[in-house]
Scaffold this motif. Structure first.
Motif, short mmCIF file in Angstrom:
data_model
loop_
_atom_site.label_atom_id
_atom_site.label_comp_id
_atom_site.label_asym_id
_atom_site.label_seq_id
_atom_site.Cartn_x
_atom_site.Cartn_y
_atom_site.Cartn_z
N TYR A 11 0.83 -1.21 0.00
CA TYR A 11 0.00 0.00 0.00
C TYR A 11 0.86 1.26 0.00
CZ TYR A 11 -2.43 4.02 1.68
OH TYR A 11 -2.88 5.30 1.81
N LEU A 12 1.93 1.28 0.80
CA LEU A 12 2.76 2.48 0.87
C LEU A 12 3.39 2.79 -0.49
CD1 LEU A 12 4.47 1.96 4.33
CD2 LEU A 12 2.67 3.58 3.74
N LEU A 13 3.76 1.75 -1.23
CA LEU A 13 4.27 1.99 -2.58
C LEU A 13 3.19 2.56 -3.49
CD1 LEU A 13 6.47 -1.21 -3.10
CD2 LEU A 13 7.23 1.12 -2.55
N TRP A 14 1.97 1.98 -3.40
CA TRP A 14 0.87 2.51 -4.20
C TRP A 14 0.49 3.93 -3.76
CZ3 TRP A 14 -0.75 1.10 -8.69
CH2 TRP A 14 -0.59 -0.23 -9.11
N HIS A 15 0.66 4.21 -2.47
CA HIS A 15 0.37 5.56 -1.98
C HIS A 15 1.29 6.58 -2.65
CE1 HIS A 15 -0.96 8.53 1.06
NE2 HIS A 15 0.27 8.98 0.96
N GLN A 16 2.57 6.21 -2.79
CA GLN A 16 3.50 7.11 -3.46
C GLN A 16 3.15 7.25 -4.94
OE1 GLN A 16 5.91 8.93 -1.85
NE2 GLN A 16 4.77 8.09 -0.13
N ALA A 17 2.75 6.15 -5.57
CA ALA A 17 2.35 6.23 -6.98
C ALA A 17 1.11 7.12 -7.14
CB ALA A 17 2.07 4.83 -7.51
N ALA A 18 0.15 7.01 -6.20
CA ALA A 18 -1.04 7.85 -6.27
C ALA A 18 -0.71 9.32 -6.09
CB ALA A 18 -2.06 7.39 -5.22
N ALA A 19 0.23 9.62 -5.19
CA ALA A 19 0.65 11.02 -5.00
C ALA A 19 1.28 11.57 -6.27
CB ALA A 19 1.62 11.10 -3.83
#
Length: 505
Positions: free
Chosen positions: A415-423
């Motif tokens: 999730y944290l990786l996807w969070h960075q991608a979403a940002a």
């Protein structure tokens, strides 16, 4: 070589629209739709490759949503081709499906507000034709009628909001509207009554479009449509509300009344729908209540300013729900396999509370590490709490603590990786909501977890026995809207045919 892919991908709505003519004229009417679906997905993949190689600063949010639309379109068209083999009215189905896909692709790629509003309305009208594909089924027509009225209310709210936004900016360009919002905030520090009202109307349009309380009943009851239509509805059309909130994030970040409405309605819908889903047996009905709850959670996330979390949630929910509906036919086989396996013991209340505590501690440690590595990308407390509640069951999965913790760490890291991608996709930082809204969200989700823990640990207890009849009836929230719907605009049900009832002539 890749410079052509991005403008071609933005022309995906025209690709589906151009497939309408040969579909209507040719004998093999499925082939234009199948070619359009495969070519559209290829163009989006090429556009992402172009963005990676050239480093172009294009509309990343629109391109991400276009990729989702292209993938869903390709899968649903291929599935529908096999699913409807031998059914009458397939040409009508293909035409309505292509119009719906073209409208949705236009919504996510439009840079003009007027075009977005028109495509939004067209997507609802064309979906109505898909929901009533079996025109001899009275239940399908009745529920589609309820959905039709709720969608028209959403259209009115969206049109009024668009007029206010165009009036404030002097233009219908989305970029100029965002500039006007930012300029007013920099000048006076406030949006003004017109933009506040526009944000409130947009929030109402999203609530109606996303089937939130108290107009959620149509989403739960619209089960007479073909399975690929259900996948398109739950994985695509309902999520347009979340996309609209992300597109107008700068406006909602400064509109506290609209944020409050999203948090209250979305939070209550998520809690109530999650409780009702625990009483359902039918797989498609459970999935429908799940969609209602997930949309409520997405609205709450946007109301709290957690736009990165909302984007990850939108993409993940769309892919999961499309697969869940398209694989619903395998439920019986899965249930038989599950029955042969040893039953897991009933979780204890202490174990469920311990799982929440472990999830919270793990999140706190990982948050400290994340803040040390990337100080500017620390997750807000309310986001950590929502993740802890959602991932807590993995900490004690089937009593295997180490396995559960390992899966929890894997999911959280992903999730944290996807969070960075979403940002990176959103290209704008989220804004913290007023603290009372964050406290309300924490209380709602902690209360939901504790209530579900009590019910799971003591399924025969007094609380479960008293709550079950109310939850099974959906807390009687849909009855009032249903009565009002048929008083305002009654629908005439068709004559029930032998095919609709299952009786032989």
């Amino acid at each position: 070589m890749f410079s052509l892919y991005f403008p071609l991908a933005q022309g995906m709505p025209w690709l589906f629209a151009l497939a309408l003519l040969p579909t209507a004229l040719l004998r093999g009417f499925w082939w234009p739709a199948r070619i359009a679906g495969g070519l559209g997905l290829a163009l989006v993949l090429g556009a992402w490759l172009q963005a990676a190689l050239d480093g172009q600063d294009n509309d990343r949010l629109g391109l991400a949503m276009l990729g989702l639309v292209g993938l869903l379109a390709w899968v649903i068209i291929e599935y529908s081709w096999r699913y409807l083999e031998g059914e009458p009215g397939q040409r009508r189905y293909v035409l309505a499906l292509l119009v719906t896909l073209a409208a949705v692709a236009t919504v996510v790629t439009s840079t003009d507000l007027i075009l977005l509003v028109g495509a939004w309305i067209l997507s609802s009208l064309s979906l109505h034709q898909l929901l009533t594909f079996y025109r001899d089924r009275p239940q399908a027509l009745v529920v589609a009628h309820k959905k039709f009225l709720a969608s028209r209310l959403a259209d009115v709210c969206l049109i009024l909001a668009a007029l206010l936004l165009i009036r404030a900016s002097g233009d219908s360009s989305m970029a100029l509207i965002v500039e006007a919002v930012n300029a007013r905030l920099q000048t006076s520090g406030q949006l003004g009554w017109d933009l506040q009202l526009a944000a409130l109307l947009l929030a109402l349009a999203v609530i109606l479009k996303s089937a939130q309380l108290p107009v959620h009943g149509w989403l739960i009851q619209v089960m007479e449509a073909p399975t690929p239509v259900s996948a398109l509805l739950h994985a695509g059309l309902v999520n347009l509300g979340g996309f609209l909130l992300l597109r107008f994030a700068p406006l909602f970040s400064a509109a506290v009344p609209a944020q409050s409405l999203l948090v209250v309605v979305g939070g209550l819908t998520a809690v109530i729908a999650a409780l009702v889903m625990m009483t359902r047996i039918s797989i498609k009905v459970r999935l429908a209540w799940s969609t209602c709850a997930q949309m409520g959670l997405m609205l709450l996330e946007c109301g709290l300013g957690l736009y990165e979390l909302a984007l990850v949630h939108l993409l993940a929910h769309s892919l999961y729900k499309a697969h869940a509906f398209l694989a619903a036919g395998e439920t019986v086989a899965q249930a038989r396999q599950h029955a042969l396996q040893p039953q897991a013991p009933t979780p204890s209340l202490a174990g469920l509370l311990l799982a929440l505590l472990l999830a919270g501690l793990s999140l706190a440690l990982l948050q400290g590490l994340w803040a040390w590595l990337l100080p500017s990308q620390a997750l807000p407390l309310v986001a950590l709490a929502i993740l802890a509640v959602g991932l807590a069951p993995w900490c004690l999965r089937r009593g295997q603590v180490l396995y559960g913790l390992a899966m929890f760490a894997l999911l959280l890291g992903a999730y944290l990786l996807w969070h960075q991608a979403a940002a990176w996709i959103l290209q704008q930082p989220g804004s913290a909501a007023p603290w009372p809204l964050s406290v309300l969200a924490l209380l709602l989700f902690l209360g939901l977890y504790l209530l579900q823990a009590l019910i799971l640990a003591r399924p025969q207890g007094a609380l479960a026995r008293r709550l079950y009849p109310l939850a099974f009836a959906g807390f009687y929230l849909d009855e009032h809207f249903t009565r009002l719907t048929f008083r305002l605009w009654p629908v005439r049900a068709p004559q029930v045919s032998p095919r609709a009832t299952g009786d032989r002539p």
